[in-house]
Write a protein that holds these residues in place. Structure first.
Motif, mmCIF file in Angstrom:
data_model
loop_
_atom_site.group_PDB
_atom_site.id
_atom_site.type_symbol
_atom_site.label_atom_id
_atom_site.label_comp_id
_atom_site.label_asym_id
_atom_site.label_seq_id
_atom_site.Cartn_x
_atom_site.Cartn_y
_atom_site.Cartn_z
ATOM 1 N N PRO A 74 -7.242 5.293 7.570
ATOM 2 C CA PRO A 74 -6.843 6.587 7.012
ATOM 3 C C PRO A 74 -5.760 7.275 7.842
ATOM 4 N N TYR A 75 -5.854 7.162 9.194
ATOM 5 C CA TYR A 75 -4.920 7.913 10.030
ATOM 6 C C TYR A 75 -3.517 7.324 10.040
ATOM 7 N N ARG A 77 -2.109 6.249 7.092
ATOM 8 C CA ARG A 77 -1.540 6.378 5.746
ATOM 9 C C ARG A 77 -0.774 7.696 5.609
ATOM 10 N N PRO A 78 0.433 7.634 5.047
ATOM 11 C CA PRO A 78 1.222 8.864 4.889
ATOM 12 C C PRO A 78 0.729 9.670 3.689
ATOM 13 N N VAL A 79 -0.577 9.927 3.690
ATOM 14 C CA VAL A 79 -1.258 10.548 2.567
ATOM 15 C C VAL A 79 -2.179 11.600 3.157
ATOM 16 N N ASN A 80 -2.161 12.826 2.642
ATOM 17 C CA ASN A 80 -3.071 13.860 3.142
ATOM 18 C C ASN A 80 -3.963 14.364 2.022
ATOM 19 N N PRO A 154 3.417 14.750 3.814
ATOM 20 C CA PRO A 154 2.948 13.438 3.363
ATOM 21 C C PRO A 154 3.751 12.999 2.142
#
Lengths: 358, 267
Positions: A74-75, A77-80, A154
């Motif tokens: 998770p940390y 991934r350019p996803v928030n 993100p």
């Protein structure tokens, strides 16, 4: 662009196995406000958590701009995510919460400060910067959660029913606010909700989900005016269902015969469907008109008149059996009021009825 | 509760039993504290108020040495027990369920279940072997023994705190690019502190208080405060024992009060 291909998630094993996601495939464009809409337990949150990295799918692929997301923690991934419970860090101030992601990315101090200021201004929370998160209201917490997730810029923002804890008025304001933020930042939003109004108001496209599957994907107008199947028609808005006979299909036009014997043109089922026999047609209550019984497509007796402020709902017991609801907007100079028991007719124009796949 | 319902307070004799229990529990302690202020040599005949036994205990070199030893052992043991307990609590709450987890849980809590005297005898024999091997006779044996039996007491409040913590906070940390170690340091640890302090205090009190295992494990001249007091009982008892006991009681009560305030979930 996010590509989700054949994602399946099965929780548990053996007799207790539960399929939360069943072969889900969808492509979400960059800069899109995409909504996953469905009842609780339909798998929408599971899909969101698969994209965020909190759940590993049993099968399937998820890529972001061509890069496989599934082999990244998770940390990385350019996803928030904006969590349903907001999950603000209680031991930090509003500003510290917003700075967290930037600090983890190792941004220099000056950049962190300027971005935090920018984010505070974006969600209109500048005065609250030094408050503890327990000292601000629910609506403010929700804006901080949003700012915190947007701060690291993100590629994709995931929103897990972020408005469900807010009261009606605040929710309406936040819907417009979210839409504004999305167009200002140009970040792809994937929004999960069970609220059809939210979905219709904000989305570029909606995926309606049920029992782990996507039932229909389309723009708000597509989904509302042209539901593909009974579940979608039923879940979004109010719908009348009529069992009719399909006479013939010409492209998008379907000639049908109503139980009353009248013939009318409806819209053919999405992606083919049957070409004859018994089918169900869906008609929105506000798309039909109530007229005099004489010469109408079909007739019935008025069984109930419900006044709801903007509209009046007319419940009609059809001669052919079943009930039909017509919704008409109220006018200030409306004088003639229909009485319960009166005989009335119902009309709808060509192409208004939508044939369902099932 | 409804009017006809069962209410323990309305049962015949409830008040009597309750009062009796409290008297049996607290009267001896009150008397002990009272007689620590006795001006005379007796622990039974009141001869007026005085601080003399507190002064006497304070100036007693053997009491001083035993106190220092007790504190050193208790501090070291609670430090070791608490650090291990944090790791154990993380492993039993923040990981996917793993094979042997229940066994690990039982092993951590073993000191609560195995009779203390059994542990004491076992340690005595084991450490005797080690002493022959290594020739070392220092305090480490006591510290290791104390760390072991303090572990479950440190573990319980830490685990409770971890279980009560919102998991989505740690997920949010990971979502915002925090590696597992950074998330632990920045998110988990700051919220875990009250649990850790509570665990450490409990471990400290338990260690400070221990007689049985200490008596068996200690080498010659390694009296802690409780074993010193036990030794004194074999001779003439003076109110000095009362004074030491009262001081210990005061420290324990303060730590327990601290534990109570720290383990409350902040609102």
């Amino acid at each position: 662009m996010i590509e989700i291909e054949g994602v399946t998630k099965i929780f548990g094993v053996g007799a207790e196995a539960f399929t939360a996601l069943d072969d889900v495939s969808v492509t979400i464009d960059a800069n899109e406000f995409f909504t996953l809409l469905g009842p609780s337990g339909c798998g929408k949150t599971t899909l969101l958590r698969v994209i965020a990295g909190f759940i590993d799918p049993t099968r399937g692929r998820v890529t972001l701009d061509g890069n496989n997301l599934l082999n990244q923690p998770p940390y990385a991934r350019p996803v928030n995510t904006v969590f349903q419970s907001y999950a603000l860090f209680p031991h930090m101030t509003v500003a510290q919460n917003i700075a967290f992601g930037l600090e983890m990315l190792g941004k220099p101090g000056s950049e962190v400060t300027s971005t935090v200021d920018e984010m505070l201004a974006l969600v209109r929370m500048t005065e609250m910067a030094d408050r503890k998160t327990s000292q601000i209201s629910g609506g403010q917490q929700q804006r901080v959660a949003l700012a915190r997730a947007l701060a690291p810029r993100p590629k994709v923002l995931l929103l897990d029913e972020p408005l469900s804890a807010l009261d009606f008025k605040l929710r309406k304001d936040m819907q417009l606010e979210l839409k504004r933020l999305q167009s200002e930042t140009g970040i792809t939003f994937i929004f999960v909700t069970h609220d059809q109004d939210e979905a219709l108001t904000m989305s570029n496209r909606i995926a309606v989900m049920n029992e782990g599957r996507i039932r229909q994907i389309g723009g708000p107008r597509d989904i509302y005016d042209h539901p593909a199947e009974r579940f979608v028609a039923d879940f979004i808005g109010d719908t009348n269902f009529l069992d009719v006979e399909l006479l013939k299909v010409e492209g998008e036009q379907a000639h049908i015969r109503l139980p009353s014997g009248s013939e009318v043109v409806a819209r053919a089922a999405q992606g083919g469907g049957r070409t004859g026999g018994e089918v169900t047609v869906a008609i929105r209550p506000e798309h039909a008109r109530m007229d005099e019984a004489e010469g109408a497509l079909f007739q019935g007796a008025l069984s109930n008149v419900v006044y709801v402020g903007t509209d009046t709902h007319y419940h009609i017991d059809l001669d052919s059996g079943g009930q039909f609801i017509v919704r008409q907007q109220n006018q200030p100079d409306q004088r003639h009021e229909r009485q319960v028991g009166e005989r009335v007719g119902v009309n709808f124009g060509a192409g208004i009825g939508q044939i369902l796949k099932d | 509760m409804s009017k006809g319902g069962f209410d323990v307070r309305r049962q015949t004799g409830f008040t009597t039993v309750a009062v009796f229990c409290f008297v049996v529990l607290y009267l001896p302690i009150i008397l002990l504290v009272l007689y620590s202020f006795n001006a005379g040599e007796s622990i039974a005949i009141w001869e007026g108020f005085s601080w003399r036994w507190y002064v006497s205990a304070w100036e007693n070199e053997r009491v001083q040495a035993a106190t220092v030893r007790s504190v050193v052992v208790a501090l070291s043991a609670s430090l070791i027990a608490t650090s291990s307990a944090v790791l154990a609590a993380l492993a039993t709450t923040r990981t996917r369920p793993w094979r042997g987890q229940t066994l690990a849980f039982a092993l951590i809590n073993q000191p609560l279940m195995v009779p203390e005297i059994v542990t004491a005898v076992a340690l005595l024999i084991f450490f005797a072997l080690v002493k022959v091997w290594t020739g070392y006779t220092g305090l480490a044996y006591l510290i290791i023994a104390h760390s072991a039996f303090c572990l479950p007491f440190a573990y319980m409040p830490i685990r409770a705190r971890l279980q009560g913590m919102d998991l989505s906070l740690e997920q949010a940390g990971a979502d915002l690019y925090g590696t597992p170690f950074k998330v632990f340091r920045r998110i988990t640890l700051p919220q875990l502190w009250p649990g850790i302090l509570a665990g450490a205090m409990l471990a400290f009190v338990i260690s400070l208080d221990d007689v049985v295992i200490t008596e068996f494990v200690k080498s010659a001249g390694q009296d802690t405060l409780p074993t010193y007091m036990l030794g004194q009982l074999r001779r003439v008892i003076t109110p000095e024992i009362n004074a030491i006991s009262s001081a210990l009681l005061a420290i324990s009560v303060m730590l327990v009060i601290g534990f109570f305030f720290l383990s409350r979930t902040p609102k």
